[in-house]
Write a protein that holds these residues in place. Structure first.
Motif, PDB file in Angstrom:
ATOM      1  N   PRO A  68      44.017   6.456  43.978  1.00  0.00           N
ATOM      2  CA  PRO A  68      43.683   7.856  44.601  1.00  0.00           C
ATOM      3  C   PRO A  68      42.471   6.567  46.243  1.00  0.00           C
ATOM      4  N   ASP A  69      41.975   5.671  45.793  1.00  0.00           N
ATOM      5  CA  ASP A  69      40.876   5.925  46.855  1.00  0.00           C
ATOM      6  C   ASP A  69      41.283   4.824  47.919  1.00  0.00           C
ATOM      7  N   GLY A  70      42.987   4.527  47.690  1.00  0.00           N
ATOM      8  CA  GLY A  70      43.795   3.399  49.009  1.00  0.00           C
ATOM      9  C   GLY A  70      44.193   2.702  48.672  1.00  0.00           C
ATOM     10  N   SER A  71      42.812   1.153  47.259  1.00  0.00           N
ATOM     11  CA  SER A  71      43.240   0.546  46.856  1.00  0.00           C
ATOM     12  C   SER A  71      44.565  -0.214  45.861  1.00  0.00           C
ATOM     13  N   SER A  72      44.714  -1.497  45.821  1.00  0.00           N
ATOM     14  CA  SER A  72      45.560  -2.018  44.963  1.00  0.00           C
ATOM     15  C   SER A  72      44.893  -2.283  43.578  1.00  0.00           C
ATOM     16  N   PRO A  73      45.641  -2.403  42.169  1.00  0.00           N
ATOM     17  CA  PRO A  73      44.697  -2.873  41.146  1.00  0.00           C
ATOM     18  C   PRO A  73      45.256  -4.619  41.939  1.00  0.00           C
ATOM     19  N   ARG A  74      43.931  -5.227  40.970  1.00  0.00           N
ATOM     20  CA  ARG A  74      43.681  -6.994  41.325  1.00  0.00           C
ATOM     21  C   ARG A  74      44.326  -7.202  39.977  1.00  0.00           C
ATOM     22  N   VAL A  75      44.784  -7.982  40.247  1.00  0.00           N
ATOM     23  CA  VAL A  75      45.170  -8.921  38.850  1.00  0.00           C
ATOM     24  C   VAL A  75      44.980 -10.110  38.362  1.00  0.00           C
ATOM     25  N   LEU A  76      44.423 -10.589  36.782  1.00  0.00           N
ATOM     26  CA  LEU A  76      44.026 -11.932  36.199  1.00  0.00           C
ATOM     27  C   LEU A  76      45.619 -12.620  35.438  1.00  0.00           C
ATOM     28  N   LEU A  77      46.040 -13.121  35.932  1.00  0.00           N
ATOM     29  CA  LEU A  77      47.475 -13.585  35.196  1.00  0.00           C
ATOM     30  C   LEU A  77      46.193 -15.231  34.184  1.00  0.00           C
ATOM     31  N   ALA A  78      47.230 -14.897  33.060  1.00  0.00           N
ATOM     32  CA  ALA A  78      46.596 -15.824  32.355  1.00  0.00           C
ATOM     33  C   ALA A  78      48.062 -17.159  31.804  1.00  0.00           C
ATOM     34  N   THR A  79      47.964 -18.480  31.342  1.00  0.00           N
ATOM     35  CA  THR A  79      48.908 -18.654  30.851  1.00  0.00           C
ATOM     36  C   THR A  79      49.047 -18.265  29.106  1.00  0.00           C
ATOM     37  N   ILE A  80      49.865 -19.095  28.439  1.00  0.00           N
ATOM     38  CA  ILE A  80      50.313 -18.292  27.329  1.00  0.00           C
ATOM     39  C   ILE A  80      49.775 -19.822  26.734  1.00  0.00           C
ATOM     40  N   PRO A  81      49.462 -19.060  24.920  1.00  0.00           N
ATOM     41  CA  PRO A  81      48.868 -20.327  24.134  1.00  0.00           C
ATOM     42  C   PRO A  81      49.607 -21.231  23.409  1.00  0.00           C
ATOM     43  N   PRO A  82      49.672 -22.546  22.506  1.00  0.00           N
ATOM     44  CA  PRO A  82      50.570 -23.324  22.872  1.00  0.00           C
ATOM     45  C   PRO A  82      51.349 -22.681  21.464  1.00  0.00           C
ATOM     46  N   VAL A  83      52.518 -23.043  20.613  1.00  0.00           N
ATOM     47  CA  VAL A  83      53.307 -22.198  19.630  1.00  0.00           C
ATOM     48  C   VAL A  83      52.508 -22.937  18.582  1.00  0.00           C
ATOM     49  N   PRO A  84      51.880 -23.712  18.379  1.00  0.00           N
ATOM     50  CA  PRO A  84      51.446 -24.594  16.574  1.00  0.00           C
ATOM     51  C   PRO A  84      52.280 -24.660  15.815  1.00  0.00           C
ATOM     52  N   VAL A  85      53.663 -23.856  15.663  1.00  0.00           N
ATOM     53  CA  VAL A  85      54.118 -23.890  14.311  1.00  0.00           C
ATOM     54  C   VAL A  85      55.162 -23.665  14.219  1.00  0.00           C
ATOM     55  N   GLU A  86      56.190 -23.633  13.933  1.00  0.00           N
ATOM     56  CA  GLU A  86      57.624 -23.240  14.231  1.00  0.00           C
ATOM     57  C   GLU A  86      57.903 -21.988  12.948  1.00  0.00           C
ATOM     58  N   ILE A  87      58.789 -21.734  13.242  1.00  0.00           N
ATOM     59  CA  ILE A  87      58.768 -20.105  12.255  1.00  0.00           C
ATOM     60  C   ILE A  87      60.738 -20.178  13.346  1.00  0.00           C
ATOM     61  N   ALA A  88      61.102 -19.833  11.529  1.00  0.00           N
ATOM     62  CA  ALA A  88      62.925 -20.793  11.451  1.00  0.00           C
ATOM     63  C   ALA A  88      63.173 -19.209  11.929  1.00  0.00           C
ATOM     64  N   GLY A  89      63.920 -19.296  12.709  1.00  0.00           N
ATOM     65  CA  GLY A  89      64.786 -18.527  13.687  1.00  0.00           C
ATOM     66  C   GLY A  89      64.536 -17.734  14.634  1.00  0.00           C
ATOM     67  N   HIS A  90      62.729 -18.302  14.952  1.00  0.00           N
ATOM     68  CA  HIS A  90      62.267 -17.047  15.921  1.00  0.00           C
ATOM     69  C   HIS A  90      61.676 -18.369  16.821  1.00  0.00           C
ATOM     70  N   PHE A  91      60.565 -19.469  16.056  1.00  0.00           N
ATOM     71  CA  PHE A  91      60.034 -20.006  17.249  1.00  0.00           C
ATOM     72  C   PHE A  91      60.855 -21.421  16.572  1.00  0.00           C
ATOM     73  N   ASN A  92      60.581 -22.807  17.771  1.00  0.00           N
ATOM     74  CA  ASN A  92      61.325 -24.183  16.896  1.00  0.00           C
ATOM     75  C   ASN A  92      59.949 -24.552  17.644  1.00  0.00           C
ATOM     76  N   ALA A  93      61.036 -26.274  17.819  1.00  0.00           N
ATOM     77  CA  ALA A  93      59.549 -27.346  17.996  1.00  0.00           C
ATOM     78  C   ALA A  93      60.463 -27.580  19.711  1.00  0.00           C
ATOM     79  N   ALA A  94      61.650 -26.758  20.243  1.00  0.00           N
ATOM     80  CA  ALA A  94      61.650 -26.766  21.055  1.00  0.00           C
ATOM     81  C   ALA A  94      61.127 -25.615  22.327  1.00  0.00           C
ATOM     82  N   SER A  95      60.852 -24.307  21.572  1.00  0.00           N
ATOM     83  CA  SER A  95      59.397 -23.399  21.785  1.00  0.00           C
ATOM     84  C   SER A  95      58.456 -23.620  22.667  1.00  0.00           C
TER      85      SER A  95
END
Length: 234
Positions: free
Chosen positions: A134-161
């Motif tokens: 309403p005041d004419g401004s646009s939101p300012r963005v903070l962007l984050a990297t993603i954490p490691p994937v420390p475990v493999e979960i069969a069918g969902h996350f693997n070494a390639a993930s």
């Protein structure tokens, strides 16, 4: 059933009136404080916005933190959520805290190429940049990297993930943040240095607190006069 979707219950429901992390309906008499919109997947939905609200309150900042995390979302699914929900237009945020990409490295049908991930993230940032408060401004963005994937979960996350986090997704996030001159919160570095805080795909309670602290440490120095503690205003 998705692992990420099955663990946490979203704190945000489109069918209900929007409410910040303070909880409950707001009084009609005081003006609404500036909004910090926390956008992302279940790592956001899981609870760091609540800890961030508490940190801001304790420091005397007058801000309303809204948890807009959507559990299980890839970058493409979150882009669709933003378009359907119009959450940015509904909340008129002064700040958007954005973390996406963990579900894009899954080994199942959610796997997203880095090229498509880039396109989705750019489209999300375009929606935010194109919004006018309403005041004419646009939101300012903070962007984050993603954490490691420390475990493999069969069918969902693997070494390639795990490899894609470091070789594809986070480099893309860092490049986009640098090119767009966005503040970057390096959650990957945080959890790589403290693996005890990340026992699986999601942080533990101490991990969510540390994640909130990382967002706070980047956000607080950027806050303007409307958000600063009353005692520091001129």
């Amino acid at each position: 059933m998705r692992v990420v979707r099955g663990v946490l219950v979203s704190a945000f429901a489109l069918a209900l009136p929007l409410a910040g992390c303070r909880g409950g309906a707001q009084s009609s008499s005081p003006p609404r404080p500036p909004v910090v919109l926390c956008a992302g997947d279940s790592i956001t939905a899981g609870g760091y916005p609540w800890y961030l609200q508490r940190r801001l309150d304790e420091a005397g900042y007058r801000l309303e933190v809204i948890n807009a995390g959507e559990k299980g979302n890839t970058s493409g699914e979150y882009l669709g959520f933003l378009r359907r929900s119009r959450i940015v237009a509904q909340t008129n945020p002064r700040w958007v805290l954005l973390q996406l990409g963990t579900n894009d490295v899954r080994s199942d049908d959610d796997a997203t190429s880095v090229e498509r991930f880039r396109g989705n993230l750019e489209a999300i940032l375009g929606i935010v940049a194109g919004h006018r408060n309403p005041d004419g401004s646009s939101p300012r963005v903070l962007l984050a990297t993603i954490p490691p994937v420390p475990v493999e979960i069969a069918g969902h996350f693997n070494a390639a993930s795990r490899l894609r986090v470091e070789s594809e997704i986070n480099p893309a996030i860092r490049e986009i943040a640098g090119r767009r001159q966005l503040a970057l919160v390096d959650t990957h570095e945080l959890f790589a240095a403290r693996p005890d805080l990340l026992p699986g795909v999601h942080p533990n309670e101490k991990g969510y607190r540390a994640l909130a602290d990382a967002w706070y440490d980047t956000l607080a120095p950027l806050l303007g006069v409307l958000e600063r503690p009353a005692a520091t205003k001129q």
